[in-house]
Design a protein around this motif. Structure first.
Motif, mmCIF file in Angstrom:
data_model
loop_
_atom_site.group_PDB
_atom_site.id
_atom_site.type_symbol
_atom_site.label_atom_id
_atom_site.label_comp_id
_atom_site.label_asym_id
_atom_site.label_seq_id
_atom_site.Cartn_x
_atom_site.Cartn_y
_atom_site.Cartn_z
ATOM 1 N N ASP A 78 -7.455 -1.777 1.387
ATOM 2 C CA ASP A 78 -6.103 -2.070 0.910
ATOM 3 C C ASP A 78 -5.006 -1.897 1.960
ATOM 4 O O ASP A 78 -3.832 -1.889 1.607
ATOM 5 N N LEU A 79 -5.363 -1.750 3.233
ATOM 6 C CA LEU A 79 -4.331 -1.543 4.249
ATOM 7 C C LEU A 79 -3.491 -2.809 4.432
ATOM 8 O O LEU A 79 -4.024 -3.868 4.753
ATOM 9 N N PRO A 80 -2.172 -2.693 4.247
ATOM 10 C CA PRO A 80 -1.309 -3.842 4.528
ATOM 11 C C PRO A 80 -1.219 -4.075 6.039
ATOM 12 O O PRO A 80 -1.604 -3.204 6.840
ATOM 13 N N PRO A 81 -0.725 -5.228 6.458
ATOM 14 C CA PRO A 81 -0.698 -5.571 7.888
ATOM 15 C C PRO A 81 -0.054 -4.512 8.792
ATOM 16 O O PRO A 81 -0.584 -4.218 9.862
ATOM 17 N N GLY A 82 1.045 -3.914 8.381
ATOM 18 C CA GLY A 82 1.699 -2.903 9.211
ATOM 19 C C GLY A 82 0.833 -1.676 9.420
ATOM 20 O O GLY A 82 0.806 -1.089 10.506
ATOM 21 N N ASP A 83 0.120 -1.274 8.390
ATOM 22 C CA ASP A 83 -0.765 -0.117 8.494
ATOM 23 C C ASP A 83 -2.012 -0.438 9.301
ATOM 24 O O ASP A 83 -2.539 0.418 10.008
ATOM 25 N N LEU A 84 -2.478 -1.671 9.197
ATOM 26 C CA LEU A 84 -3.597 -2.099 10.031
ATOM 27 C C LEU A 84 -3.188 -2.075 11.498
ATOM 28 O O LEU A 84 -3.933 -1.590 12.353
ATOM 29 N N THR A 85 -1.980 -2.538 11.783
ATOM 30 C CA THR A 85 -1.464 -2.495 13.158
ATOM 31 C C THR A 85 -1.383 -1.056 13.649
ATOM 32 O O THR A 85 -1.763 -0.755 14.780
ATOM 33 N N GLU A 86 -0.907 -0.148 12.793
ATOM 34 C CA GLU A 86 -0.831 1.275 13.144
ATOM 35 C C GLU A 86 -2.223 1.824 13.463
ATOM 36 O O GLU A 86 -2.412 2.534 14.458
ATOM 37 N N ALA A 87 -3.208 1.497 12.638
ATOM 38 C CA ALA A 87 -4.574 1.986 12.854
ATOM 39 C C ALA A 87 -5.165 1.412 14.136
ATOM 40 O O ALA A 87 -5.811 2.128 14.901
#
Length: 191
Positions: A78-87
């Protein structure tokens, strides 16, 4: 500047094979009883997404390691794009084992550079099912293959690899279950 590495499965397994160790019930009990902040800090060592860490920590206690791993998977899906970028920003480039011939370093450096130029983040791959002696080949093959992806398609693939990495790191962190993957020392963001 020396890159920091996340603990757990960071692309290149170590040379000696380790045997699988069942998760320790005490480790899970300890994880379940820590403060939310301590749990998040621990989780950020597995995947550097605050949203993911908070979500997994907030759903404690987990009755079994399988339940924890399922929650980790669900939160990663469920990671949104911004959180995926952070990860993805929290990941580092694979480090080859000492003694690897220089041509392998050059090939990996060139492939990583091409990948990062196209997608704007490091290449991530989980090698849980790969024999140690084939790791470099799988990484190079993976980079070359995934360079044909369009950016959105690659984000989906990278998100799945991050989910698999987080699951493996969490298993190692709390249960000692490993497959010979390299462990690196690093601190979680915000610490």
């Amino acid at each position: 500047m020396t890159p920091t590495h996340l603990p757990g499965r960071v692309a290149i397994p170590s040379l000696p094979e380790q045997t699988l160790t069942p998760p320790s019930p005490n480790a899970l009990e300890t994880f379940n009883s820590t403060t939310p902040e301590e749990a998040q800090h621990l989780l950020l060592a597995c995947l550097r997404s605050l949203r993911w860490a908070r979500r997994v920590a907030d759903h404690r206690p987990y009755p079994t390691m399988d339940a924890l791993l399922a929650a980790s998977d669900e939160a990663a899906y469920d990671l949104p794009p911004g959180d995926l970028t952070e990860a993805l920003a929290g990941e580092t480039t694979a480090v080859l084992p000492a003694g690897t011939y220089s041509a392998a370093h050059m090939a990996l450096d060139a492939a990583n550079a091409a990948y990062e130029a196209k997608f704007g983040h490091v290449f991530v791959i989980c090698l849980d099912d790969s024999p140690t002696e084939e790791a470099l080949d799988h990484i190079l093959e993976g980079i070359r293959s995934r360079l044909t992806n369009d950016p959105e398609e690659e984000r989906v693939v990278a998100a799945e690899e991050l989910r698999r990495l987080a699951r493996g790191r969490l298993g190692e962190l709390l249960g000692g279950a490993g497959n010979g993957a390299t462990s690196h020392n690093g601190t979680a963001p915000g610490t």
